[in-house]
Design a protein around this motif. Structure first.
Motif, PDB file in Angstrom:
ATOM      1  N   GLN A 160     -30.263  -8.275  25.270  1.00 21.90           N
ATOM      2  CA  GLN A 160     -30.152  -8.905  23.830  1.00 21.90           C
ATOM      3  C   GLN A 160     -31.778  -9.245  23.308  1.00 21.90           C
ATOM      4  N   LYS A 169     -27.858  -6.243  19.885  1.00 22.45           N
ATOM      5  CA  LYS A 169     -27.220  -6.599  21.268  1.00 22.45           C
ATOM      6  C   LYS A 169     -26.787  -5.144  21.756  1.00 22.45           C
ATOM      7  N   HIS A 173     -26.684  -5.649  29.940  1.00 26.29           N
ATOM      8  CA  HIS A 173     -26.902  -6.435  28.538  1.00 26.29           C
ATOM      9  C   HIS A 173     -28.372  -6.258  28.212  1.00 26.29           C
TER      10      HIS A 173
END
Length: 700
Positions: A110, A91, A108
């Motif tokens: 992921q 991550k 973000h």
């Protein structure tokens, strides 16, 4: 001094640059290492990590409706980043802040172990002293799509998208950029390639995904927007490079706007993005693996049990006990494992504008609907019922228990579409109503399968407790997903099919929850072939429900064609089976028996298209599934004068293969494998015929 943040993970290479001025630039996201010479220093300011537009803020030189060069997007400064492992994989989180408004933005990324795809989203947090109004925020932004290679973008870039429509789903098309009106004539033009959906049908006109191939570099970038309502993506040019901006709803395109008060946060719509060495098929292979990774674990996607549904080219929403019992007997005889009673079970006659109470009709079922459901169970099948639980008809008796707060509202009026109101799943009373309907069906009636249909489009959204119509829609979309999560937590064995007039809501916000997706309401089995063959590019094969509906007046080849449509995917059996001749009914049973011998391979298989992506005017269509050393190959001949077709099987050159026509066992076709050319030559008897081949790769 500028510093780089570099991540190499699962075949993906990601490079960000943080400048001395704390600008954050996403210089590279791809399946090959970063080549610094591919970007001039003068171009780097166009490689911003995100775009963010606040109301009242400026735009930098651009006109038109593009979302590039936004403010405070251009002003956002690096604060920190986190890079760690946990959960599904690595991550990366990049934290930026606007020095003027104190708005914080977290990007973000992921990663998922062993998959060349990441899920990306943006979190906005208002840490300032006053409100801010958001018009646009990207979930993923990447400049330099065309930076690899020396050819001009007009020659080397190819964009593949899926046009969608009722009974005309999954029309895949590949374009050069000039074919779409975006020729490389000037830097930073106002032209954009914009694909968008506004409303509660997420796939009303396009599937929310695309693949962009650089044929010179031999790589492909792909993205998928995981949203069950409005969404937007666009390709623009800036600093003489192509850029893609992917997001949920926007103000300009989808009537979405929010005001963030101090302390409030907003999470953008998630997007899956990845890159591969290769073209469309390689991209879909990685996207298929990712879809399987993010999906709710369930037995339905492993067992692939055969469903009979009484609607298509059969009862057409007019079930009764007398009509159903012979169908139930016939469905059990041919080997179906679910039997779903479709629309109409809740009303004596015309029911369209009266739905909403979901109580069985005593006129249709004099002995009670439980009698029929128990009869289904007694035949060894799991009973199912059709619902449309997100709407209420304008003449529904249930309206007596409702008020305006139950429904989408615009300008003080309830939103109508096709004589139905849209229920608002943010309302606790709506949730209580929906929960009680599901409880009654599952606990009182013993239903194990629900076909969850949705036949309206509620438009731009609702004004109730929302900053904008689009804000109300997005809140409702997320509330509906939360409701689904709770239903599956309560009834983990329950199978719920996602249907929206066929495939009008084919997205992975829904399909990460639902185990199965209706692909079309197409009534002509011949036109269904291209839809079926194209479906594994938009969803996993084991989630792709395909109607097979032998006709009363058809012949053997019509039955075979119908069955081949569904045999590599998920079978939705229908048709008047009880009225078919013994020979034609036996062809149905033969297909289902064969399906049960191969269905364990489908959840692990990857799709390919020997003749390229199917078109509705093609004379020949083919879909293959690769599963270890086995290949399953469906071939349809729709027209044309040629009795034979050459099917390339890349990667199998000089391989010895064992090829057989697996269905039907008695067939009028022939084939020849050329190992040197990696070509399978198939001859078919005539137009509107289909065959399924099973191929085994012989190992030395």
């Amino acid at each position: 001094m500028n510093t780089n943040i570099e991540v190499t993970e699962n075949g993906l290479y990601l490079v960000l640059e943080v400048t001395e001025q704390l600008d954050v630039r996403l210089l590279h996201f791809g399946s090959s290492p970063y080549d610094a010479s591919s970007i001039d220093e003068s171009q780097k300011p166009g490689f911003r990590l995100m775009e963010l537009q606040l109301t009242g803020e400026d735009r930098a030189e651009y006109h038109g409706r593009t979302h590039r060069a936004s403010f405070p997007g251009l002003r956002m400064q690096y604060e920190t980043h986190r890079d760690y492992f946990g959960g599904p994989g690595r991550k990366l989180e990049i934290v930026l802040r606007d020095p003027v408004t104190a708005l914080k933005a977290e990007a973000h990324f992921q990663f998922y172990n062993s998959v060349s795809t990441v899920r990306t989203w943006t979190v906005l947090v208002n840490e300032g002293g006053g409100p801010v109004a958001v018009e646009y925020v990207s979930s993923f932004a990447l400049t330099g799509l065309d930076k690899e290679g020396t050819q001009d973008r007009d020659e080397k870039m190819r964009l593949t998208v899926a046009h969608n429509g009722w009974q005309s789903e999954l029309q895949w098309r590949t374009y050069t950029l000039p074919e779409l009106g975006m020729s490389h004539l000037i830097d930073r033009g106002t032209k954009r390639l914009a694909y968008s959906n506004t409303g509660s049908w997420s796939a009303a006109e396009h599937i929310p995904m695309a693949v962009l191939e650089n044929r010179e570099a031999g790589t492909s970038l792909f993205w998928q927007i995981e949203q069950n309502g409005s969404w937007h993506w666009e390709i623009v040019d800036q600093f003489d490079r192509l850029a893609v901006l992917v997001s949920g709803p926007t103000e300009h395109d989808n009537h979405w706007w929010i005001r963030l008060q101090p302390g409030q946060e907003f999470v953008s719509v998630p997007v899956a993005v990845g890159s591969v060495q290769g073209g469309f098929e390689q991209a879909i292979g990685q996207l298929t693996a990712y879809r399987r990774r993010i999906r709710r674990p369930n037995e339905d996607n492993r067992q692939l049990q055969v469903i009979f549904n009484d609607y298509m080219n059969c009862l057409w929403g007019d079930p009764t006990t007398a009509k159903l019992l012979p169908l139930i007997d016939a469905a059990a005889e041919v080997g179906c494992e679910y039997f779903c009673i479709d629309a109409g079970w809740y009303a004596a006659g015309e029911w369209w504008d009266g739905v909403g109470e979901w109580m069985p009709s005593p006129e249709r079922f004099p002995e009670g609907i439980k009698y029929v459901l128990d009869y289904i169970r007694g035949k060894g099948m799991t009973p199912g019922l059709w619902l449309e639980l997100e709407v209420m008809g304008i003449n529904s008796p249930k309206l007596a228990d409702a008020n305006d707060g139950w429904f989408f509202m615009r300008h003080g009026k309830r939103v109508k579409d096709r004589s139905r109101y849209q229920l608002d799943y943010r309302n606790p009373e709506v949730i209580a109503h929906a929960n009680e309907v599901i409880r009654r069906l599952v606990e009182d009636y013993g239903v194990g399968y629900i076909k969850m249909d949705y036949n309206i489009n509620a438009g731009i959204g609702t004004e109730t407790e929302a900053d904008s119509f689009g804000d109300g829609l997005l809140q409702h979309n997320r509330a509906y997903l939360a409701w689904l999560d709770n239903i599956f937590a309560r009834y983990p064995e329950l199978v719920i099919e996602n249907c929206s007039s066929g495939g009008m809501r084919m997205d992975y916000a829904m399909l990460s929850r639902y185990s199965i997706q209706s692909t079309s309401d197409q009534e002509d089995f011949r036109k269904y072939a291209a839809i079926a063959a194209g479906s594994p590019a938009a969803l996993t094969p084991e989630q792709s429900a395909i109607w097979s509906y032998p006709l009363r007046e058809g012949d053997d080849e019509e039955v075979i064609f119908n069955m081949v449509n569904a045999l590599l995917l998920r079978i939705h059996q229908s048709g008047h089976l009880a009225e078919l001749s013994p020979r034609r009914r036996e062809l149905v049973k033969e297909a289902l028996d064969y399906y049960k011998t191969i269905r364990q391979d489908i959840p692990e298989a990857l799709p390919f298209w020997p003749l390229g992506l199917p078109g509705h005017k093609d004379d020949w269509v083919s879909l293959g599934l690769r599963a270890d050393s086995r290949i399953y190959l469906a071939v349809w001949r729709l027209g044309g004068d040629s009795t034979q077709v050459l099917l390339p099987l890349p990667g199998l050159q000089d391989q010895e293969l064992e090829v057989r026509c697996a269905y039907p066992a008695e067939h009028d076709c022939s084939w020849k494998w050329s190992a040197r050319e990696a070509l399978l030559n198939v001859r078919m008897p005539g137009a509107n015929t289909a065959r399924l081949f099973e191929i085994h790769i012989k190992t030395p």
